[in-house]
Design a protein around this motif. Structure first.
Motif, PDB file in Angstrom:
ATOM      1  N   GLU A  38       1.055  -1.216   0.190  1.00 20.02           N
ATOM      2  CA  GLU A  38       0.353  -0.174   0.076  1.00 20.02           C
ATOM      3  C   GLU A  38       0.924   1.212   0.213  1.00 20.02           C
ATOM      4  OE1 GLU A  38      -2.574  -0.025   3.342  1.00 20.02           O
ATOM      5  OE2 GLU A  38      -3.783  -2.380   2.626  1.00 20.02           O
ATOM      6  N   ALA A  39       2.180   1.093   0.531  1.00 24.60           N
ATOM      7  CA  ALA A  39       3.025   2.102   0.701  1.00 24.60           C
ATOM      8  C   ALA A  39       3.954   2.386  -0.305  1.00 24.60           C
ATOM      9  CB  ALA A  39       3.926   1.657   1.818  1.00 24.60           C
ATOM     10  N   GLY A  40       3.687   1.244  -0.959  1.00 24.48           N
ATOM     11  CA  GLY A  40       4.899   1.988  -2.481  1.00 24.48           C
ATOM     12  C   GLY A  40       3.919   2.035  -3.604  1.00 24.48           C
ATOM     13  N   VAL A  41       1.782   1.982  -3.104  1.00 22.25           N
ATOM     14  CA  VAL A  41       1.360   2.353  -4.597  1.00 22.25           C
ATOM     15  C   VAL A  41       0.958   3.858  -4.087  1.00 22.25           C
ATOM     16  CG1 VAL A  41      -1.077   2.552  -5.454  1.00 22.25           C
ATOM     17  CG2 VAL A  41       0.415  -0.037  -5.117  1.00 22.25           C
ATOM     18  N   ALA A  42       0.868   3.972  -2.453  1.00 22.22           N
ATOM     19  CA  ALA A  42       0.792   5.725  -2.605  1.00 22.22           C
ATOM     20  C   ALA A  42       2.139   6.089  -3.447  1.00 22.22           C
ATOM     21  CB  ALA A  42       1.025   5.553  -1.077  1.00 22.22           C
ATOM     22  N   ARG A  62      11.775  -1.274  -1.157  1.00 18.81           N
ATOM     23  CA  ARG A  62      12.207  -0.615  -0.493  1.00 18.81           C
ATOM     24  C   ARG A  62      11.075  -0.692   1.092  1.00 18.81           C
ATOM     25  NH1 ARG A  62      15.872   1.021   2.733  1.00 18.81           N
ATOM     26  NH2 ARG A  62      15.928   3.267   2.608  1.00 18.81           N
ATOM     27  N   PHE A  63      10.074  -0.034   1.102  1.00 17.65           N
ATOM     28  CA  PHE A  63       8.973  -0.570   2.690  1.00 17.65           C
ATOM     29  C   PHE A  63       9.766  -2.062   3.288  1.00 17.65           C
ATOM     30  CE2 PHE A  63       6.960   3.233  -0.051  1.00 17.65           C
ATOM     31  CZ  PHE A  63       7.709   4.174   1.559  1.00 17.65           C
ATOM     32  N   THR A  64       9.906  -2.837   2.105  1.00 20.68           N
ATOM     33  CA  THR A  64       9.498  -4.858   2.994  1.00 20.68           C
ATOM     34  C   THR A  64      11.254  -4.194   3.383  1.00 20.68           C
ATOM     35  OG1 THR A  64       7.670  -5.407   1.374  1.00 20.68           O
ATOM     36  CG2 THR A  64       9.343  -7.120   2.251  1.00 20.68           C
ATOM     37  N   ALA A  65      11.924  -3.702   3.107  1.00 22.29           N
ATOM     38  CA  ALA A  65      13.703  -4.129   3.489  1.00 22.29           C
ATOM     39  C   ALA A  65      13.614  -3.079   4.764  1.00 22.29           C
ATOM     40  CB  ALA A  65      14.019  -3.444   2.406  1.00 22.29           C
ATOM     41  N   VAL A  66      12.726  -2.544   4.867  1.00 23.43           N
ATOM     42  CA  VAL A  66      13.489  -1.487   6.433  1.00 23.43           C
ATOM     43  C   VAL A  66      12.311  -2.231   7.642  1.00 23.43           C
ATOM     44  CG1 VAL A  66      12.376   0.441   7.707  1.00 23.43           C
ATOM     45  CG2 VAL A  66      14.012   0.757   4.944  1.00 23.43           C
ATOM     46  N   ALA A  96       6.130   0.253  13.550  1.00 24.94           N
ATOM     47  CA  ALA A  96       6.818   1.023  12.622  1.00 24.94           C
ATOM     48  C   ALA A  96       5.788   0.753  11.521  1.00 24.94           C
ATOM     49  CB  ALA A  96       7.648   0.570  11.746  1.00 24.94           C
ATOM     50  N   ALA A  97       5.388  -0.292  11.749  1.00 23.50           N
ATOM     51  CA  ALA A  97       4.197  -0.536   9.963  1.00 23.50           C
ATOM     52  C   ALA A  97       2.333   0.382  10.605  1.00 23.50           C
ATOM     53  CB  ALA A  97       3.696  -2.076  10.383  1.00 23.50           C
TER      54      ALA A  97
END
Length: 157
Positions: free
Chosen positions: A12-16, A80-84, A96-97
């Motif tokens: 969702e963050a990637g799409v955002a 990128r979000f997944t890696a963090v 954090a999520a």
């Protein structure tokens, strides 16, 4: 590997990121995303530069390739979000999520160009589930398999 819920938040963050790029909300959203990604470290400047490249790529994409460019950038940011999230300890991961999810929700933009990016972009299996009488609708570009068709309970007729 992240849980399905955390992977969904990263997606969702990637799409955002893709949907917000180029809108009035972009500058503040980009700064907050970079701050979230940095997690108090010095990487914020590099992430701001990556976000700027994403915005530029989306702005200059030709109509016929804009969906592909949007999908590619959404996947890059999801990764990128997944890696963090994966680098965080178990105790840090869920707060954090939740913070990332609030950031996405608070900056959701209703003025993204129509068709700029699909709502969900996935490179693997996606599970859509409706419950309590709700409905899930989606567009699939690929194989679709259904399991457990809906059977109403006694109270539902």
């Amino acid at each position: 590997m992240l849980s399905e819920a955390l992977s969904s938040i990263a997606a969702e963050a990637g799409v955002a990121v893709v949907e917000t790029a180029g809108t009035d909300h972009w500058q503040l959203f980009g700064e907050q995303v970079a701050c979230w990604l940095a997690r108090g470290k010095q990487a914020e400047r590099a992430d701001l530069a990556r976000l700027a490249k994403t915005e530029a790529a989306l702005r200059t994409a030709i109509d016929s390739s804009s969906r592909a460019v949007a999908a590619r950038h959404a996947m890059v940011w999801q990764e990128r979000f997944t890696a963090v999230l994966e680098q965080l300890s178990a105790d840090e991961r869920h707060p954090a999520a939740a913070q990332l999810q609030r950031l996405v929700r608070d900056h959701a933009s209703g003025d993204a160009p129509a068709g700029a990016a699909p709502g969900v972009i996935a490179g693997e299996n996606v599970r859509l589930q409706a419950d309590h009488g709700s409905l899930v609708v989606g567009v699939a570009n690929g194989d679709v398999h259904f399991t457990s068709p809906f059977r109403p309970g006694p109270a539902q007729g």
